[in-house]
Design a protein around this motif. Structure first.
Motif, PDB file in Angstrom:
ATOM      1  N   ILE A 181       0.835  -1.207   0.000  1.00 53.43           N
ATOM      2  CA  ILE A 181       0.000   0.000   0.000  1.00 53.43           C
ATOM      3  C   ILE A 181       0.867   1.254   0.000  1.00 53.43           C
ATOM      4  CG2 ILE A 181      -1.688   1.304   1.329  1.00 53.43           C
ATOM      5  CD1 ILE A 181      -2.809  -1.342   2.339  1.00 53.43           C
ATOM      6  N   ILE A 182       1.934   1.241   0.806  1.00 56.65           N
ATOM      7  CA  ILE A 182       2.825   2.408   0.875  1.00 56.65           C
ATOM      8  C   ILE A 182       3.536   2.621  -0.458  1.00 56.65           C
ATOM      9  CG2 ILE A 182       4.939   3.278   1.953  1.00 56.65           C
ATOM     10  CD1 ILE A 182       3.996   1.997   4.557  1.00 56.65           C
ATOM     11  N   GLU A 186       3.339   5.951  -2.787  1.00 54.30           N
ATOM     12  CA  GLU A 186       4.493   6.715  -3.270  1.00 54.30           C
ATOM     13  C   GLU A 186       4.375   6.990  -4.758  1.00 54.30           C
ATOM     14  OE1 GLU A 186       7.608   4.110  -1.903  1.00 54.30           O
ATOM     15  OE2 GLU A 186       8.212   5.542  -0.366  1.00 54.30           O
ATOM     16  N   ASN A 187       3.911   5.985  -5.526  1.00 54.80           N
ATOM     17  CA  ASN A 187       3.748   6.188  -6.972  1.00 54.80           C
ATOM     18  C   ASN A 187       2.697   7.257  -7.263  1.00 54.80           C
ATOM     19  OD1 ASN A 187       5.641   4.162  -7.481  1.00 54.80           O
ATOM     20  ND2 ASN A 187       4.099   2.562  -7.570  1.00 54.80           N
ATOM     21  N   LEU A 189       1.906   9.661  -5.328  1.00 57.15           N
ATOM     22  CA  LEU A 189       2.445  10.945  -4.874  1.00 57.15           C
ATOM     23  C   LEU A 189       3.331  11.565  -5.939  1.00 57.15           C
ATOM     24  CD1 LEU A 189       2.647  12.861  -2.448  1.00 57.15           C
ATOM     25  CD2 LEU A 189       4.637  11.572  -1.699  1.00 57.15           C
ATOM     26  N   ILE A 190       4.090  10.726  -6.634  1.00 52.54           N
ATOM     27  CA  ILE A 190       4.986  11.238  -7.675  1.00 52.54           C
ATOM     28  C   ILE A 190       4.196  11.669  -8.902  1.00 52.54           C
ATOM     29  CG2 ILE A 190       6.837  10.594  -9.260  1.00 52.54           C
ATOM     30  CD1 ILE A 190       7.904   8.745  -7.071  1.00 52.54           C
ATOM     31  N   GLU A 191       3.181  10.865  -9.259  1.00 51.28           N
ATOM     32  CA  GLU A 191       2.432  11.144 -10.481  1.00 51.28           C
ATOM     33  C   GLU A 191       1.490  12.337 -10.319  1.00 51.28           C
ATOM     34  OE1 GLU A 191       0.483   7.500 -11.350  1.00 51.28           O
ATOM     35  OE2 GLU A 191       2.328   6.412 -11.818  1.00 51.28           O
ATOM     36  N   ASN A 192       0.642  12.277  -9.295  1.00 50.69           N
ATOM     37  CA  ASN A 192      -0.343  13.347  -9.141  1.00 50.69           C
ATOM     38  C   ASN A 192      -0.828  13.411  -7.697  1.00 50.69           C
ATOM     39  OD1 ASN A 192      -2.182  15.370  -9.730  1.00 50.69           O
ATOM     40  ND2 ASN A 192      -3.797  13.916 -10.300  1.00 50.69           N
ATOM     41  N   PRO A 193      -0.146  14.171  -6.849  1.00 50.10           N
ATOM     42  CA  PRO A 193      -0.607  14.294  -5.460  1.00 50.10           C
ATOM     43  C   PRO A 193      -1.941  15.030  -5.399  1.00 50.10           C
ATOM     44  CG  PRO A 193       1.188  15.826  -5.893  1.00 50.10           C
ATOM     45  CD  PRO A 193       1.080  14.944  -7.104  1.00 50.10           C
ATOM     46  N   SER A 194      -2.846  14.535  -4.561  1.00 50.28           N
ATOM     47  CA  SER A 194      -4.173  15.118  -4.439  1.00 50.28           C
ATOM     48  C   SER A 194      -4.592  15.103  -2.980  1.00 50.28           C
ATOM     49  CB  SER A 194      -5.173  14.319  -5.290  1.00 50.28           C
ATOM     50  OG  SER A 194      -5.292  12.988  -4.794  1.00 50.28           O
ATOM     51  N   PRO A 195      -5.672  15.806  -2.626  1.00 43.59           N
ATOM     52  CA  PRO A 195      -6.166  15.741  -1.237  1.00 43.59           C
ATOM     53  C   PRO A 195      -6.492  14.314  -0.807  1.00 43.59           C
ATOM     54  CG  PRO A 195      -7.161  17.587  -2.388  1.00 43.59           C
ATOM     55  CD  PRO A 195      -6.382  16.813  -3.417  1.00 43.59           C
ATOM     56  N   GLU A 196      -6.909  13.469  -1.749  1.00 44.98           N
ATOM     57  CA  GLU A 196      -7.168  12.066  -1.419  1.00 44.98           C
ATOM     58  C   GLU A 196      -5.884  11.367  -0.981  1.00 44.98           C
ATOM     59  OE1 GLU A 196      -8.930   7.979  -3.502  1.00 44.98           O
ATOM     60  OE2 GLU A 196      -8.846   9.864  -4.624  1.00 44.98           O
ATOM     61  N   THR A 197      -4.779  11.723  -1.625  1.00 45.65           N
ATOM     62  CA  THR A 197      -3.487  11.160  -1.234  1.00 45.65           C
ATOM     63  C   THR A 197      -3.144  11.537   0.199  1.00 45.65           C
ATOM     64  OG1 THR A 197      -2.746  11.394  -3.533  1.00 45.65           O
ATOM     65  CG2 THR A 197      -1.061  10.953  -1.882  1.00 45.65           C
ATOM     66  N   LEU A 198      -3.395  12.780   0.563  1.00 45.63           N
ATOM     67  CA  LEU A 198      -3.133  13.224   1.930  1.00 45.63           C
ATOM     68  C   LEU A 198      -3.980  12.444   2.929  1.00 45.63           C
ATOM     69  CD1 LEU A 198      -1.757  15.193   3.879  1.00 45.63           C
ATOM     70  CD2 LEU A 198      -3.610  16.807   3.423  1.00 45.63           C
ATOM     71  N   ILE A 261       8.823   6.099   6.980  1.00 48.32           N
ATOM     72  CA  ILE A 261       8.568   6.282   5.548  1.00 48.32           C
ATOM     73  C   ILE A 261       7.330   7.150   5.337  1.00 48.32           C
ATOM     74  CG2 ILE A 261       7.874   5.087   3.434  1.00 48.32           C
ATOM     75  CD1 ILE A 261       9.647   2.760   4.270  1.00 48.32           C
ATOM     76  N   LEU A 262       6.285   6.879   6.121  1.00 51.95           N
ATOM     77  CA  LEU A 262       5.061   7.670   5.982  1.00 51.95           C
ATOM     78  C   LEU A 262       5.291   9.125   6.368  1.00 51.95           C
ATOM     79  CD1 LEU A 262       2.375   5.174   7.341  1.00 51.95           C
ATOM     80  CD2 LEU A 262       2.595   6.032   5.009  1.00 51.95           C
ATOM     81  N   SER A 263       6.116   9.344   7.395  1.00 52.14           N
ATOM     82  CA  SER A 263       6.447  10.727   7.749  1.00 52.14           C
ATOM     83  C   SER A 263       7.186  11.407   6.609  1.00 52.14           C
ATOM     84  CB  SER A 263       7.296  10.753   9.020  1.00 52.14           C
ATOM     85  OG  SER A 263       6.590  10.226  10.126  1.00 52.14           O
ATOM     86  N   GLY A 264       8.108  10.670   5.967  1.00 53.76           N
ATOM     87  CA  GLY A 264       8.813  11.210   4.816  1.00 53.76           C
ATOM     88  C   GLY A 264       7.882  11.462   3.641  1.00 53.76           C
ATOM     89  N   ILE A 265       6.917  10.543   3.429  1.00 50.82           N
ATOM     90  CA  ILE A 265       5.950  10.720   2.343  1.00 50.82           C
ATOM     91  C   ILE A 265       5.111  11.967   2.583  1.00 50.82           C
ATOM     92  CG2 ILE A 265       3.854   9.749   1.325  1.00 50.82           C
ATOM     93  CD1 ILE A 265       5.072   7.015   1.545  1.00 50.82           C
ATOM     94  N   LEU A 266       4.723  12.178   3.842  1.00 48.00           N
ATOM     95  CA  LEU A 266       3.943  13.375   4.165  1.00 48.00           C
ATOM     96  C   LEU A 266       4.736  14.643   3.875  1.00 48.00           C
ATOM     97  CD1 LEU A 266       1.371  14.590   5.333  1.00 48.00           C
ATOM     98  CD2 LEU A 266       2.375  14.345   7.619  1.00 48.00           C
ATOM     99  N   ASP A 267       6.023  14.630   4.204  1.00 46.03           N
ATOM    100  CA  ASP A 267       6.868  15.794   3.909  1.00 46.03           C
ATOM    101  C   ASP A 267       6.988  16.007   2.399  1.00 46.03           C
ATOM    102  OD1 ASP A 267       7.259  16.188   6.607  1.00 46.03           O
ATOM    103  OD2 ASP A 267       9.154  15.087   6.673  1.00 46.03           O
ATOM    104  N   VAL A 268       7.126  14.890   1.658  1.00 42.24           N
ATOM    105  CA  VAL A 268       7.219  14.990   0.201  1.00 42.24           C
ATOM    106  C   VAL A 268       5.927  15.555  -0.372  1.00 42.24           C
ATOM    107  CG1 VAL A 268       7.436  13.673  -1.936  1.00 42.24           C
ATOM    108  CG2 VAL A 268       8.942  13.172  -0.015  1.00 42.24           C
ATOM    109  N   TYR A 269       4.796  15.090   0.178  1.00 37.11           N
ATOM    110  CA  TYR A 269       3.503  15.594  -0.306  1.00 37.11           C
ATOM    111  C   TYR A 269       3.396  17.107  -0.088  1.00 37.11           C
ATOM    112  CZ  TYR A 269      -1.487  16.627  -0.420  1.00 37.11           C
ATOM    113  OH  TYR A 269      -2.701  17.183  -0.688  1.00 37.11           O
ATOM    114  N   LEU A 270       3.725  17.542   1.122  1.00 36.23           N
ATOM    115  CA  LEU A 270       3.637  18.973   1.427  1.00 36.23           C
ATOM    116  C   LEU A 270       4.594  19.773   0.540  1.00 36.23           C
ATOM    117  CD1 LEU A 270       3.427  18.818   5.325  1.00 36.23           C
ATOM    118  CD2 LEU A 270       1.565  19.162   3.696  1.00 36.23           C
ATOM    119  N   SER A 271       5.792  19.230   0.305  1.00 27.56           N
ATOM    120  CA  SER A 271       6.754  19.914  -0.570  1.00 27.56           C
ATOM    121  C   SER A 271       6.250  19.963  -2.000  1.00 27.56           C
ATOM    122  CB  SER A 271       8.105  19.212  -0.509  1.00 27.56           C
ATOM    123  OG  SER A 271       8.646  19.245   0.794  1.00 27.56           O
TER     124      SER A 271
END
Length: 341
Positions: A181-182, A186-187, A189-198, A261-271
């Protein structure tokens, strides 16, 4: 209420509890489902090994009758029917009480489900109590039925170990599913981050917190069993308990890794969202900058004073357009050289 009062705390259920008895030794094996809890009483004194499993703890009278016959402390029976217990181990000399969480993924669902499992280890019996029918113990049952491995030649302590091991091994299936799932997250998040991703990130973080609460205390449980001096455990079983402890540590470390990893993903999303916003603002700023001198010229020649010399000039209109286009092109070329476009 007085301590030891049996009140079921958990999801309300109406189905009838299922009571299964497995009685075995090296050469014999019997398995049956009984209707009345009283049919379990004779197995307390049998020379064979008996495993009594109860699916459904909402009918507290069954737990009370079985507990009184097998000499369980009232507080232990209270913990069995209270489904929000923290994983723990308690040694009562003539039996050992272990409570932990069994986790699984329902079909086509990303939310992990959990139920409380209580295990009582006696001299020649094991009692297990579950909230629902269906568990991870099928592999243990198959080994007992087919006499695979050493389980039929060992004591009740080995059976208790096998049940703990099956629950811990199932944790690996859970964390493997979380890993998939993670990875998908990540995929996305790279392609198209959205509020659903958050929202998915926050949901996974909550699942990791719950999984951590279920796994981390289990280390203390297994470690306590390893260090116990109870005669209920044979020396040969401690080696297997150490293996379960190693698996528990591995699961706990993997859970912590996924949380990081999820904390890092959240930072990537915000960035990523911030970068997209910066790109939008940059484009809007460039457009506004280009139109500032054009707006100045349009505003100046829109004043309509009677004695403006250019108002009567034949080539005034084409000249203004030429100046505007020249300003636009020069600013565009400048922005391109600066790599702002």
């Amino acid at each position: 209420m007085a301590p030891g009062t049996l009140i079921h705390v958990g999801e309300e259920r109406t189905e009838k509890p299922k009571i299964t008895i497995i009685d075995y030794d090296r050469d014999n094996y019997k398995e049956r489902v009984v209707e009345n809890v009283e049919e379990c009483f004779p197995f307390k004194d049998y020379p064979t090994i008996s495993w009594i499993n109860i699916d459904g703890i909402h009918q507290v009278d069954i737990i009370e009758k079985l507990g009184k016959h097998f000499g369980l402390h009232p507080l232990v029976m209270e913990d069995i029917v209270h489904t929000s217990q923290r994983p723990k181990m308690e040694d009562y000399d003539n039996y050992i009480y272990v409570v932990l969480k069994m986790l699984w993924f329902p079909d086509d669902d990303t939310d992990v489900k959990a139920e409380q499992v209580s295990i009582i280890l006696g001299h020649n019996f094991v009692l297990s109590f579950q909230e629902l029918e269906g568990d991870t113990f099928n592999s243990v049952r198959e080994r007992l039925r087919n006499s695979k491995g050493r389980i039929r030649t060992m004591g009740a302590d080995y059976l208790a170990y096998a049940l703990l091991d099956s629950i811990v091994d199932n944790y690996f299936i859970i964390i493997e599913r979380f890993g998939e799932i993670i990875e998908d997250l990540e995929n996305k998040l790279i392609e198209n981050p959205s509020p659903e991703t958050l929202q998915n990130i926050h949901d996974l973080k909550k699942e990791m917190i719950y999984l951590r609460k279920s796994v981390w205390p289990l280390r203390e449980v297994i470690n306590g069993l390893e260090r116990t001096e109870s005669p209920l455990f044979q020396d040969t079983t401690f080696v297997f308990l150490k293996d379960v402890y190693d698996h528990t540590i591995q699961v706990a470390e993997t859970v912590e890794t996924y949380r990081d990893i999820l904390s890092g993903i959240l930072d990537v999303y915000l960035s990523s969202v911030s970068n997209k916003m910066n790109e939008v603002m940059k484009i809007l700023t460039i457009i506004a900058t280009i139109f500032i001198p054009l707006t100045f010229l349009a505003g100046m020649y829109g004043m309509n004073f009677s004695y403006m010399p250019e108002l009567g000039w034949k080539w005034g209109y084409p000249a203004v357009w030429t100046i505007n286009i020249a300003i636009f092109l020069s600013m565009y070329i400048y922005f391109r050289k600066k790599n702002w476009l």
